[in-house]
Design a protein around this motif. Structure first.
Motif, PDB file in Angstrom:
ATOM      1  N   MET A 190     -42.147  11.926  60.613  1.00  0.00           N
ATOM      2  CA  MET A 190     -41.949  12.152  62.047  1.00  0.00           C
ATOM      3  C   MET A 190     -43.043  13.056  62.613  1.00  0.00           C
ATOM      4  N   CYS A 201     -41.792   8.542  69.074  1.00  0.00           N
ATOM      5  CA  CYS A 201     -41.343   8.599  67.676  1.00  0.00           C
ATOM      6  C   CYS A 201     -40.330   7.495  67.420  1.00  0.00           C
ATOM      7  N   GLY A 208     -34.056   7.697  60.463  1.00  0.00           N
ATOM      8  CA  GLY A 208     -35.270   7.828  59.671  1.00  0.00           C
ATOM      9  C   GLY A 208     -35.043   7.433  58.223  1.00  0.00           C
TER      10      GLY A 208
END
Length: 331
Positions: free
Chosen positions: A267, A274, A282
């Protein structure tokens, strides 16, 4: 010259010769520092010393975590060898300036707030007792506090360490000119990241960092203090004992929280929008697109790095506490 002046001069000369006057002044200044200031100094010094000692391993770990071109399939030794060939000795410490600038206030706040939180819990929540559970809670709270105060510096360190410039291409007319570095220093990183998304961009990846640091910092202090409490009294001040306890504390703590560190690094190096909107997302995307093994990319080097780093950090902190004459903590 009268006898009083003569005796004063003699004592000053004697003090200068044997160093007693300078040592007395040193004792005076140290003893008059507030305890929290001593803890800040001890923690900052310990952090800087530990971080610099493992800087080359930290650089390689970031290159592996972020899947940097040319390093994805390499091991620790081959990565170090390639980094030396491309960037020479300086390459091992790229980003270490930002790392030390970050780690000094981070470690200072981490250790100092740990001591403050620990005392506060003992004074106000006696139900927790006085055992390692208090260290777990105080360590977690201290880790979160230190992260929030110093996170932009960690992001800058990652951006600097992530970029690789192949110096071997610079003097080779047959090859294209080496790609210039995107950032030349911490200030340039801050300016660039801030222009991408303001203050919020400076805290990109702070979510997984906090999710990871709370258990990691707590476990680190918990295991270290628990192991020290089981050591025989005659070995309490042994440097090898402290190094061993610190090494085990770092080893166990990092193993449990490492995948969150991988999410954080990916990140941090992304520019613009992002694609990981949360820690959970993630983790899911990395497993789906890069494979579950990527969650542990660089773990072997992290073991090599964390063991001496945490061990040196705790040992240096305890040594600094003794030098600064910080009173023993309440049991």
């Amino acid at each position: 010259m009268d006898s009083t002046q003569d005796s004063t001069l003699s004592s000053n000369v004697a003090g200068f010769v044997d160093g007693s006057s300078s040592s007395e002044r040193e004792v005076y200044y140290i003893d008059h520092l507030p305890v929290f200031a001593k803890e800040l100094i001890a923690g900052g010094a310990a952090g800087a010393f530990a971080k610099t000692s493992v800087a080359p391993l930290e650089r390689v770990k970031i290159l592996l975590q972020t899947r940097t071109e040319g390093y994805r399939s390499l091991g620790v030794f081959q990565s170090l060898k390639k980094l030396w060939k491309q960037e020479s000795f300086v390459g091992f410490y790229k980003g270490n300036g930002a790392s030390v600038i970050r780690i000094v206030p981070y470690a200072a706040l981490h250790f100092m707030t740990y001591e403050r939180y620990r005392s506060w819990i003992l004074d106000n929540y006696s139900a927790f007792g006085t055992g390692p559970v208090v260290d777990l809670l105080a360590g977690s709270a201290a880790g979160g506090t230190a992260v929030l105060c110093t996170y932009p510096l960690d992001l800058a360190r990652t951006r600097l360490a992530y970029q690789v410039v192949d110096r071997t291409l610079e003097n080779n007319p047959r090859c294209q000119r080496a790609q210039p570095a995107a950032y030349n220093g911490i200030k340039q990183v801050f300016q660039s990241v801030y222009s991408e998304g303001g203050v919020r961009a400076l805290y990109r990846g702070v979510g997984p960092t906090l999710v990871g640091i709370l258990p990691y910092a707590g476990l680190k202090f918990y295991i270290y203090e628990e192991l020290k409490s089981r050591v025989a009294k005659e070995h309490e001040n042994s440097i090898m004992m402290r190094l061993s306890c610190g090494a085990l504390a770092g080893l166990f703590g990092q193993t449990l929280t490492y995948p969150l560190d991988v999410v954080r690094r990916q990140m941090q190096v992304e520019r613009g929008n992002c694609r990981y909107r949360s820690t959970r997302e993630g983790l899911t995307v990395i497993v789906r697109e890069q494979g579950w093994r990527q969650l542990f990319a660089g773990l072997s080097i992290n073991y090599i790095k964390v063991v001496p780093s945490v061990a040196i950090g705790f040992t240096a902190y305890d040594a600094m506490k003794g030098w600064l004459r910080i009173p023993p903590r309440q049991k």
